[in-house]
Structure formats: structure tokens, C-alpha cells
Design an enzyme around this catalytic site. Sequence first.
Site: not given
Length: 1002
Positions: A88-89, A337, A874-875
Amino acid sequence: MTSPQCAPRHSPGHSGPGGAPGGVLRRVDNIVKSQVDKREYRGLELSNRLKVLLVSDPTTDKSAAALDVSVGYLSDPDELPGLAHFCEHMLFMGTKKYPEENEYNKFLSEHGGTSNASTSSDHTMYYFDVLPAHMEGALDIFAQFFIAPLFTESATGRELSAVDSEHSKNAASDTWRLDQLNKSCADAKHPYHKFGTGNRETLDTIPKSKGIDVRKALLEFHQKWYSSNIMTLVVLGKESLDELENIVVPLFSAVEDRSVSAPAWPQHPFPPPLRRKKAYCLPVKDLRSLSIDFPVPDTRQHYKSGPGHYLSNLLGHEGAGSLLSELKARGWCNSLVGGTRIGARGFGFFGVQVDLTEDGVEHIDDIITLVFQYIAMLRKEGPQRWVWEEQKDLMAMEFRFKDAQDPRNLVTGHVHLLQEFPMEDVLSAYYIMTEWRPDLIEELLALLTPENVRVGVVAKCFEKICTQTEQWYGTKYLLEDIETSKIKEWQSVTLCPQLRLPQPNEFIPSRLQLETEEDSTTDSANPIIIKDTPMMRLWFKRDGEFHLPKAVMTFDLVSPLAYAEPLSCSLTSVWVLLLRDSLQQFAYAAELAGLRWSVGNAKYGLSIIIEGYDDKQHVLLDKIIHHIVNFKADPQRFEIMKENHVRAIKNFQAEQPYQHAVYQQALVLSDVVWTRCQLLEAAESMTVQQLDAFASAVMRRVHIEGMMYGNITRERALKIADSVESKIPKDASPLLTQQLLLHREVEIEKGTWYLREAKNSVHKSSCASLYYSCGQRTSRLNVVLELLAQILSEPCFNTLRTKEQLGYIVFSGVRRSGAAHGLRVLVQSLRHPRALEHRVELFLDGCEELLTNMSEEEFLKHRAALAAQRLEKPKRMSSRASQLWGEISAQVYNFERARVEVEQLNTVSKSELLDFFMKHISAKSPERRKLSVYVISTAEGGAGYESEQAENPEQSAEKPDDNDKPKPTKICDLVDFKSRRRLYPHPAPFSNIPRKGQHCKL
């Protein structure tokens, strides 16, 4: 953050089995979307079997793309842990068509873009965003990563250092350590057991000793797995769907289809012999937690019925009758959680995680008993259709009024889902449930049994018994069998009368209509003051942008008492912890029904934010204000929260070195700031009686500044505000104007250089943070500094991170506080901060030439990119509200800041920018103002470790000659330093808004 390939090259016309060259096998135009979603969607399957989701948004101010490959570190060769991550890098490091290593990042930097990538157990994802006009160019560079990457030998050697630095950054992180410990305890024959990130040892030292060519292995890995038939792509642009298709299809049809099957692991990494286990773990920080896990299958194929969601919702509930409610009542924990999580394709986990109080650590088995009692209650009650229907309706409502995601979040959030779900369901899969399947709920519930349980306990008090050591992070632990007698006890639990199913949710909105009454603030950028009394001021603005039945309410309860001394500061923090704690049971139903809320604290007092459906916000706000005004601490909960607060202060020591650098910088530059030592001493001595008296005093010396924004009328806003003000104690007195002034920033004099040093004994990495003060902020200076930061950002990263490999964390950008601003360059590294500072200064020396030689065309590209970024809308309603509130809380009121400053930006010339650099940043400038912060590691192997104090040739070579270079003035006594410096003035209000607070009439 990338991946390699040197496969046989193929022509753009290459096609997979059964496809026309460069064509489309299938189009899907019936993608289910939210009713308020104005974007258009199309699914494609290309001739090489790559799946694509196209998103057309003519109004977007950013385009974005993400590509996902269905392979991750579980597919690493056994002899090369971390290869997928290394891949990936490496993928970003040049391609046949674009051989320059920084071509991609340079292009994005010039055109307002960003990029990143990540590797998980069974996926690797790459993504970017960019200004819409340059999306096609960025996509062309991006596509080449998957067509013809180079993986040069020089880049392979250098990027290995980045992977090793990344591991070094994580080495003292409890999150990473505990996650790897769980994997290391799995079946050694299962790939879940692997070390996913890799380091220099696994990717260089050991392979070399075995004669393994890592670069060759990278090429083979990419050749094997980077196949178009297990890739998905999401592209969002301003173009129409047809135009997007015409761009994407030719570019990505060239990715080779190698007909590989995405790996899956239906066999669980924790087979029956590895269950019924308990692990004790020693953390780095002073953490206490308990995890109760059950191995389960991958449940994603049942997304239309959601059995995992049904049970997660109940076990993770926080209202009356819940598991958490009973655990808190017994004083054993504060948070919980619960739910399913996917390990990788084919297997998952159902878990309950709780934090532990000091008393909770003594009742581990009792907590587990309560969990099994709750599960027994669920079995006795059986699957309840009304519970499922309520969950179904709440999720459908959330989907119907879903906030628009910003482009980058949309593409990254859905590219993985495109691998897992039919194209038509890719947007709705986790929102729309249509099948009531009690049998699936019962099947999942049947797996949550004592004979399947795995328990993990984390606490410092287990240090003596933790005699085993995890291989990769060195975590101390002890793994043992759970006694048969205890398993039998849990198998035969009786019901607990305090545990029951939740009541129907009273916060589900009954009114979801948009307000139609006309209001002058609907189209204005500016909120207006509609209530102004000695005790309270309310700003108001009707939404004319998002058109959702939602609103945002923000209130600051400002008091000079909140930060008057270290004790006040700690009392405020514990007060807030107790308020959240006492409100949680009542407010949890509101959260489930789409009302997000927070109560926080800052230097100026308490802050309250409520956002979501506007229908019942006032009910929640009334409850919060009532709790604040009528606060009286529960002595038992006080002791628990006090202890949590004390631990949080102490645990800061284990945070990353760069966080310590930011903290030290604030200590130097803020006019009033209490140190962690002062806060800790005060916190340890506070009493419940002090807190009750303090809370009462604050509410009698308070000013409330509020804003309501969204789908709400002026009349409703005033009614809510009146209700809030009416709850303030009758004997409260208003604050004076001067008690509402903001804190100020310390001024560094022209031509000075100061150094602040701190030590850190937890991490091997050190950090250098260099701040070049640019004086007082104005609209024009703001954008000149931002433009300079924009231009230097990519070269800084490319030089210090990619080429010189100083460390994984390299950052450059603007620092603002109050009326002051400046440029900050920060590097976290295994090297000494002095050596890092030397390299940064050498880089900045070269920036004069970079800016001088920059073409007018390149300069204008950067200027246009920054202008477009500043004008980006802004969304979400909450983002717009935050923007407005930032101006109010800063008392500047420049509500049209973006437009005003971009008008200034568009007239900035290259010569003005160079002059700014030469005056404020260049070492040649007699006016330069610099603050260096060194965080020096004294951990074993760190730059300040005693055994490392002797000669270190590499570091010595990089140190400037002490005889020839100027030396900084060390800041040892913060009080003495600040007492001799001027403070920057408060910024002048942009609008003619009267100062809040009570004015003297004489």
C-alpha cells in the site's frame, strides 16, 4: 499508503473474460437513495469485471474517488508479515506513465486535493479528493497505480523506513497493543494470527537473513492479488453520469483482470479449543476495561433483516432496565459498547466491552454473570417484533433525512460496501431492513453462551500475574482457562429483576415538516440577535440551505469561575462528567431517535450542543438545563468520576510526543493556562462538597450565549430561550462586560528565538515542533499565510518524510490562537529534536529559491486552489452551525469570512508572498520570531536515553555547528517568561455588535 506491481504490461483495450474491449458489461440505474438526496448514481461492471459506482453532483465543490482491493494483511506470505501494508505504501511511488515519486501529491496539492490509503485485514483502500475541474487529470494518475506501478528499488528502501516509523508510533499505543494481542492469541494456523502492519524486522532484517528478496515478493504479491475482478471504484464528480462513465471506463478498463478469487475465511480463528479463555493484560496507560467476546459467523448477508443490529441495540442500550444501567447502579462501570464486528470475510465477533471502576475490577465474574443474565432475559422474552419494527423505522427515518456526506467521506464510506452488497443496495444496505427473521436472531443468540466466551481484562493491577509477553508489541499478559465450575455457574444463571427490555422510544419525532413561515434570516449569511438581556443573548438564523427537518442549538454557559484556578478547572471537568453520567439514561432514547447532544467544558465554562430533528429538541434541552441548574452530586458517582478525571490527567503522559509538543506550545503562548501538574494536585484534593458549592456559585455568576439555527421559527426559538433563562436561579447576577473578555496570546518579540524542552519516557520517538510567529491576524495576512502553508505543504512532506524519512508524522500548516497566527512545522521521529530542527531549517532555506523560481502559472494554480477550498460549502447543517458559532464565540462576527478573505486572496501577488516569507519565516530576517519545542524521549532506545547520550554519529553530523549558529533562549520558568512579554490585543469585531455583559452606567 499504497501497493505495488510490475506485472506484464497490457494495452488499454485489455478485457476480462466475456467482455468487449474497454466496455461495460452491466449498468445499474435503480440504486436506492434517500428522498432528500439530489445526487444521481449509476453502477457499472466493466468488461474487466471491476465494479464502479458513479456519483454525479453538479453542485459539488470537490470531486473524489476511492478504489478498494479485496485483499489485506491476512493474505501476507507467512514469511513476510506486513507485506500488504508495505505494498500500500509503495503504490504511490511512481508509475510507468508518471515516474516522478511525488507526481500524484504535487498534482493534488496544486489543485486543492488530498489523498491517503489504508490496509485492513481483507481490504486495501486508496482515495483522493480534488477540485472538480482537475478530477480527470487526478484520475489518470490514480488509475496508473493499478496499471503500471514502478516499485523502484530506491523507493522500496526508503518507504520501508516509513512503515517502520509507523509501527514505532503505534508501539506504545494500547489500542494497537491490545488488538495485536487478541490476534496473537488466535489459532496459529489461521491468518488472523498475523502481525498486520509489519516493521523493519519483518520486512528487512529477517527476510535478508533468509535470502528473501522483499522487492521481488512485493511484485509477486501485486501480480497475484491486484486484479480488477476483486476491485471496486467510487467516483464523485460535477459531471453528468454519462460524462463520468466516458472518463472512468477508458482509464480503468486498462486494469488487468487476473481472475483471482477474493480470499475468505469461513473457519473461525478461535475454534472451540480456544474458547472459555480469560486473558489479563497490562496496559501502558492506566486503563481498566473488560471485554466479553463470542466468535460468530459473518452476518453481513443478512443485512435485510439485521439480526446483529437487533441484538447490538439491546445489549448496548443505555436506558432504564439496560445492562449498563444496572452495572452503573452497582458502581462497576461507566460505559458499555455491545455489538457485532467483522473480523474479515467469513467470520466475526459479538462482544460486550465495558470500562471498569476500581470496584468493578474486583467484580469481573459478577459483571460477566450480569451479561449472561441479560442474555437469558432476551432468550426468555424471545425476539420482539415491536422492537425490531422500532429499530427499522428509526433507521429508515435516518436514511430518509440523511445529511449529505462530503465527497471524500462518501467515496471512502461506500467503496468497501460495493464489494459486499448488490449495487442497487449499496447506499441503503445498513439503513433499510425489510425482512423480519426471528429465526436468525435466535441463531445468533444461541452462540452467546458460556462455553463460547472469551474474556479479556485490562488493568495495571494485574502487573504481577502478567508473565507472558506478546511477540510484536511486547505486551505483558496472562492467558488462562476459565474454570469449569464458573462456566456451569454462568450456564445456570437466574433472571435479574432489574434487567428488562427498553420501553418504546418517546423521542421519535411526530413532526417532520419544514417550516414555511417566511423569515428574513433564511437567505442571509448572518444570524441575528433576537434576545438580549443582562443574563442571556440569543442568536438566530433560519436554514435556507439544507431543507431538512433538523436544527442545531448551541449554548455557552460562560463564567469567570470556570478557569479561575486549577481547582475550579478540575471541578468544572468533574461536574461535566457527572452531568453526562446522570443524563445518559434519559437521553439515550433521544440519541437513538436522531438527537445528538453533548455537554462539554472549556476555559469559559460549560457548552451544550443539541442537533438533529427539531421536533423534540426542547424536551431534551429542558432536561439538560434542569440538571445543570439543580445539580447535586451523588457521592458515590463523584468519587468514580473524580478518579476518572485524575487518571485522564496522568494518562496524558502516554500520548504521542507530537501531542506533548502541541501542549507545551500552548503553555508558552497562552496568557493563562494551568499545567497538568497543577491540575492533578487540585483534582486529587477536591471534595463532593466543594463541587456542589462550586456548581451553585457558577450558576449564580453566569452569562448564557446561545444560537439556534435550522428548521425553526423565531417564535419557537424565543420561547425555548425564555424557558432556558427562566431556569436560572432568581438570585443570580449578570456578569460584567470585562468578565466576558477572551484570553489572549503571548507576543514573541521580533528577532527572537525561544526553546522549550520537555521529556517523555513512554515512546521511543521524540518530536520537534517549530513555530514561526507571523504576528497579529488580519483578513489579508490570514490568506497570505494560508497560501504560503498551501504551497509549502507538499514539498515539506516530500522532502522530510518521503525523501529524508525523518519520521512517519510530518506536518506543516497554520497555527491560530486568538488574534495571533503563524506557521508550524512538526516532525515526530526516532532522531533527536535538534537534528530534526536542523533538517527543517535546511528545508526552509531552500524554500526561498522554490518561491522565487515558481512560475506565475504554478503560483496562480495554488492561489485558485486555496480560493476554491475556502469557498467550499459545508455539507451538513451541523458544519454550517459550527462555522457561525466559531465567529460568535471568538467575538469577531465575520460571518462572511470566506468571501471577504477570498476577495483579499485573489489580489495577493507572488512578490507579496515572497516578501511575507522573507520577513516572517526566513532565517535571514532580523524580524523572525521563532518558538522551538523539543519533546525528547527518555524511553529505552529514545534520543534522550542515557545509554544513547554518548556519540551518535548520525545525529552529530546533523547538528549545526554550535560555534557558528545562534542559540535559542531556553524557557524554563513559564511564569517569568510570560510576565515579561506583551499580549496581542483582542481582535476587533468585524461587525458592529455591542459587547455582551452588563455595562456600568456611570
